[in-house]
Design a protein around this motif. Structure first.
Motif, PDB file in Angstrom:
ATOM      1  N   GLY A   1       0.783  -1.230   0.000  1.00  0.00           N
ATOM      2  CA  GLY A   1       0.000   0.000   0.000  1.00  0.00           C
ATOM      3  C   GLY A   1       0.810   1.272   0.000  1.00  0.00           C
ATOM      4  N   GLY A   2       2.118   1.167   0.030  1.00  0.00           N
ATOM      5  CA  GLY A   2       2.938   2.358  -0.024  1.00  0.00           C
ATOM      6  C   GLY A   2       2.828   3.038  -1.377  1.00  0.00           C
ATOM      7  N   GLY A   3       3.343   4.258  -1.444  1.00  0.00           N
ATOM      8  CA  GLY A   3       3.305   4.989  -2.694  1.00  0.00           C
ATOM      9  C   GLY A   3       3.710   6.429  -2.488  1.00  0.00           C
ATOM     10  N   SER A   4       3.388   7.247  -3.471  1.00  0.00           N
ATOM     11  CA  SER A   4       3.723   8.668  -3.420  1.00  0.00           C
ATOM     12  C   SER A   4       2.469   9.473  -3.141  1.00  0.00           C
ATOM     13  CB  SER A   4       4.347   9.106  -4.746  1.00  0.00           C
ATOM     14  OG  SER A   4       5.551   8.417  -4.981  1.00  0.00           O
ATOM     15  N   VAL A   5       2.610  10.494  -2.311  1.00  0.00           N
ATOM     16  CA  VAL A   5       1.465  11.319  -1.936  1.00  0.00           C
ATOM     17  C   VAL A   5       1.948  12.737  -1.704  1.00  0.00           C
ATOM     18  CG1 VAL A   5       1.711  10.736   0.521  1.00  0.00           C
ATOM     19  CG2 VAL A   5      -0.524  11.446  -0.376  1.00  0.00           C
ATOM     20  N   GLN A   6       1.085  13.689  -1.927  1.00  0.00           N
ATOM     21  CA  GLN A   6       1.407  15.090  -1.688  1.00  0.00           C
ATOM     22  C   GLN A   6       1.341  15.392  -0.191  1.00  0.00           C
ATOM     23  OE1 GLN A   6       2.080  17.690  -3.798  1.00  0.00           O
ATOM     24  NE2 GLN A   6       1.824  16.686  -5.777  1.00  0.00           N
ATOM     25  N   ALA A   7       2.126  16.343   0.226  1.00  0.00           N
ATOM     26  CA  ALA A   7       2.087  16.777   1.624  1.00  0.00           C
ATOM     27  C   ALA A   7       0.663  17.190   1.985  1.00  0.00           C
ATOM     28  CB  ALA A   7       3.051  17.927   1.833  1.00  0.00           C
ATOM     29  N   GLY A   8       0.250  16.789   3.173  1.00  0.00           N
ATOM     30  CA  GLY A   8      -1.117  17.053   3.603  1.00  0.00           C
ATOM     31  C   GLY A   8      -2.074  15.926   3.282  1.00  0.00           C
ATOM     32  N   GLY A   9      -1.627  15.001   2.454  1.00  0.00           N
ATOM     33  CA  GLY A   9      -2.484  13.903   2.043  1.00  0.00           C
ATOM     34  C   GLY A   9      -2.499  12.748   3.019  1.00  0.00           C
ATOM     35  N   SER A  10      -3.197  11.693   2.616  1.00  0.00           N
ATOM     36  CA  SER A  10      -3.375  10.511   3.460  1.00  0.00           C
ATOM     37  C   SER A  10      -3.005   9.252   2.700  1.00  0.00           C
ATOM     38  CB  SER A  10      -4.835  10.413   3.912  1.00  0.00           C
ATOM     39  OG  SER A  10      -5.226  11.544   4.652  1.00  0.00           O
ATOM     40  N   LEU A  11      -2.663   8.240   3.446  1.00  0.00           N
ATOM     41  CA  LEU A  11      -2.327   6.947   2.853  1.00  0.00           C
ATOM     42  C   LEU A  11      -2.563   5.884   3.907  1.00  0.00           C
ATOM     43  CD1 LEU A  11      -1.135   6.013   0.082  1.00  0.00           C
ATOM     44  CD2 LEU A  11       1.090   5.917   1.206  1.00  0.00           C
ATOM     45  N   LYS A  12      -3.005   4.721   3.469  1.00  0.00           N
ATOM     46  CA  LYS A  12      -3.207   3.588   4.384  1.00  0.00           C
ATOM     47  C   LYS A  12      -2.375   2.425   3.900  1.00  0.00           C
ATOM     48  CE  LYS A  12      -6.893   0.783   6.483  1.00  0.00           C
ATOM     49  NZ  LYS A  12      -8.364   0.557   6.502  1.00  0.00           N
ATOM     50  N   ILE A  13      -1.512   1.920   4.756  1.00  0.00           N
ATOM     51  CA  ILE A  13      -0.699   0.772   4.407  1.00  0.00           C
ATOM     52  C   ILE A  13      -1.136  -0.434   5.221  1.00  0.00           C
ATOM     53  CG2 ILE A  13       1.254   2.124   3.593  1.00  0.00           C
ATOM     54  CD1 ILE A  13       2.648   1.680   6.234  1.00  0.00           C
ATOM     55  N   THR A  14      -0.826  -1.594   4.673  1.00  0.00           N
ATOM     56  CA  THR A  14      -1.319  -2.857   5.210  1.00  0.00           C
ATOM     57  C   THR A  14      -0.163  -3.793   5.522  1.00  0.00           C
ATOM     58  OG1 THR A  14      -3.379  -2.678   3.958  1.00  0.00           O
ATOM     59  CG2 THR A  14      -2.732  -4.881   4.675  1.00  0.00           C
ATOM     60  N   CYS A  15      -0.318  -4.538   6.594  1.00  0.00           N
ATOM     61  CA  CYS A  15       0.612  -5.613   6.938  1.00  0.00           C
ATOM     62  C   CYS A  15      -0.178  -6.914   6.955  1.00  0.00           C
ATOM     63  CB  CYS A  15       1.233  -5.360   8.300  1.00  0.00           C
ATOM     64  SG  CYS A  15       2.229  -6.738   8.942  1.00  0.00           S
ATOM     65  N   LYS A  16       0.136  -7.794   6.043  1.00  0.00           N
ATOM     66  CA  LYS A  16      -0.517  -9.110   5.983  1.00  0.00           C
ATOM     67  C   LYS A  16       0.333 -10.101   6.746  1.00  0.00           C
ATOM     68  CE  LYS A  16      -3.320 -12.362   4.437  1.00  0.00           C
ATOM     69  NZ  LYS A  16      -4.765 -12.418   4.836  1.00  0.00           N
TER      70      LYS A  16
END
Length: 117
Positions: A7-22
């Motif tokens: 779920g990682g990636g590139s995002v603009q400052a102020g943005g959101s991201l959700k990463i997962t651990c399986k």
């Protein structure tokens, strides 16, 4: 025992991201699990964790912006990140059996999060 982040990636400052651990090979709700990160040139640092009872703990640098959760049925743990800054750019790892002082434990391979200004 296997851990795999995604779920990682590139995002603009102020943005959101959700990463997962399986998690594989053990029930994720049966142990304490943690997130850690390695920022460029700054070494690894603890981000936060969730204990068996569901109690959650966060590093001061992410408190109020990051939220850890888990799904028993999917055997997954999540890190919801909001209000991202360039200082959050790092490789993020989920860790089983994390030792706070030594940073030893069972680490996944990591997923890269890059925040651009």
């Amino acid at each position: 025992v296997q851990l795999m982040e995604s779920g990682g990636g590139s995002v603009q400052a102020g943005g959101s991201l959700k990463i997962t651990c399986k998690a594989s090979g053990f029930p994720i709700t049966g142990v304490a699990m943690n997130w850690a990160r390695e920022r460029p040139g700054k070494g690894r640092e603890w981000v936060g964790g969730i204990n068996m009872a569901g109690g959650k703990y966060y590093a001061e640098s992410v408190q109020g912006r990051f939220t850890i959760s888990r799904d028993f049925h999917k055997n997954e743990m999540y890190l919801q990140m909001t209000g991202l800054t360039t200082e959050d750019t790092a490789m993020y790892f989920c860790v089983k059996e994390y030792e706070m002082g030594t940073m030893r434990g069972i680490w996944g391979p990591g997923t890269q999060v890059t925040v651009s200004s």
